[in-house]
Design a protein around this motif. Sequence first.
Motif, short mmCIF file in Angstrom:
data_model
loop_
_atom_site.label_atom_id
_atom_site.label_comp_id
_atom_site.label_asym_id
_atom_site.label_seq_id
_atom_site.Cartn_x
_atom_site.Cartn_y
_atom_site.Cartn_z
N SER A 143 38.77 63.99 63.74
CA SER A 143 38.20 62.97 62.87
C SER A 143 39.31 62.19 62.16
O SER A 143 39.13 61.02 61.81
N GLY A 144 40.45 62.85 61.94
CA GLY A 144 41.57 62.17 61.31
C GLY A 144 42.15 61.06 62.16
O GLY A 144 42.64 60.05 61.62
N PHE A 145 42.10 61.20 63.48
CA PHE A 145 42.59 60.13 64.33
C PHE A 145 41.68 58.91 64.22
O PHE A 145 42.16 57.76 64.24
N ALA A 146 40.38 59.15 64.11
CA ALA A 146 39.46 58.03 63.86
C ALA A 146 39.75 57.40 62.51
O ALA A 146 39.72 56.16 62.37
N ASP A 147 40.03 58.22 61.49
CA ASP A 147 40.42 57.68 60.18
C ASP A 147 41.62 56.74 60.33
O ASP A 147 41.65 55.65 59.73
N ASP A 148 42.61 57.16 61.12
CA ASP A 148 43.82 56.35 61.28
C ASP A 148 43.50 55.00 61.92
O ASP A 148 43.99 53.95 61.48
N LEU A 149 42.68 55.02 62.95
CA LEU A 149 42.33 53.76 63.63
C LEU A 149 41.56 52.83 62.71
O LEU A 149 41.83 51.62 62.65
N LEU A 150 40.61 53.37 61.97
CA LEU A 150 39.83 52.54 61.06
C LEU A 150 40.72 51.97 59.95
O LEU A 150 40.56 50.81 59.54
N ALA A 151 41.67 52.77 59.48
CA ALA A 151 42.59 52.28 58.45
C ALA A 151 43.43 51.12 58.98
O ALA A 151 43.64 50.12 58.27
N VAL A 152 43.91 51.25 60.20
CA VAL A 152 44.73 50.19 60.80
C VAL A 152 43.89 48.93 61.02
O VAL A 152 44.32 47.81 60.70
N ILE A 153 42.70 49.10 61.57
CA ILE A 153 41.83 47.95 61.83
C ILE A 153 41.51 47.21 60.54
O ILE A 153 41.53 45.97 60.48
N ASP A 154 41.22 47.96 59.49
CA ASP A 154 40.90 47.34 58.20
C ASP A 154 42.12 46.65 57.59
O ASP A 154 42.04 45.51 57.12
N ALA A 155 43.25 47.35 57.57
CA ALA A 155 44.44 46.80 56.90
C ALA A 155 44.96 45.54 57.58
O ALA A 155 45.45 44.63 56.90
N LEU A 156 44.84 45.48 58.90
CA LEU A 156 45.34 44.32 59.64
C LEU A 156 44.24 43.33 59.99
O LEU A 156 44.50 42.34 60.68
N ASP A 157 43.02 43.60 59.49
CA ASP A 157 41.88 42.70 59.70
C ASP A 157 41.69 42.41 61.19
O ASP A 157 41.60 41.25 61.61
N LEU A 158 41.56 43.46 61.99
CA LEU A 158 41.49 43.33 63.45
C LEU A 158 40.07 43.30 64.01
O LEU A 158 39.86 42.82 65.11
N GLY A 159 39.13 43.90 63.30
CA GLY A 159 37.82 44.14 63.90
C GLY A 159 36.91 42.94 63.92
O GLY A 159 37.06 42.03 63.09
N PRO A 160 35.95 42.92 64.86
CA PRO A 160 35.83 43.84 66.00
C PRO A 160 37.01 43.63 66.97
O PRO A 160 37.33 42.49 67.31
#
Length: 274
Positions: free
Chosen positions: A76-93
């Motif tokens: 679950s921590g790896f998913a946390d990392d990806l979501l943190a990166v996506i949010d911080a860099l405004d990547l999503g979707p």
Amino acid sequence: MTTPDHVIPSSGGVDVAVHELGGEGPPLLLCHATGFHGRCWEPTARHLTDRYRCIAPDLRGHGDSPVPPELELHWSGFADDLLAVIDALDLGPVRAAGWSMGAAALVLAEQRRPGTIHSAFLFEPIIFPVLPTGPNPMAPGARKRREVFASRDEAFDNYLGKGPFANADPAALHGYVEHGFSDRPDGSVILKCRGEIEAQVYEHHGHDAWDRLDELDVPLVLAMSGDGGRPAQLVPLLAERVPGATLLRLDELTHMAPLEDPAAVAEAVADAVG
């Protein structure tokens, strides 16, 4: 020494190192396998930077993303990392490609927060229909892994043409070694993803992604190698459970595909993510 382009706070006191691999256009998030690091995607990214901005994080415990000594490496921590990166860099979707553990982490992230992923190429994600019980057979081998070499050249020579690297492209293997080791004061080098970390990843791989595959509502290509290993065997089963998923066979490659034929993997990624 690798210098990350971004360092992004995640859960558990982890700071996630993120590498910009070049390119312009829509972002493409590239997620590595257990024991590797984000810059293993560099040879693949070279074939994609004419179409995408290629971004590769080092997931917790890997590359330049160390973990606090007391932190357990649940997936679950790896998913946390990806979501943190996506949010911080405004990547999503975001368009994404994942390999092994990295592919499973993308699935976990999308299941937790639908709409995170625009489209994805998932190569042999580690998602089991029934969670294995008892000791993980890969953990002891990880703990016995040789971690220290006199130089990167010695490490490269040790890996070239052997074991899981038997079919690795030499340039791709060089990238793994160049960025996967830290320098020591005596001139020797040591693996960044230590054997104990890798073993813990194997031991804590339990997650509920399989039970929630039918919740995925995003274009996915599930790709498998021709090596006949357990990860490859699982891919057709996964494809049957994911609505609208496409099954892709890369029969000439093994579970180490991104290090074996970066050009072929890049072509498959681009076709998958649009």
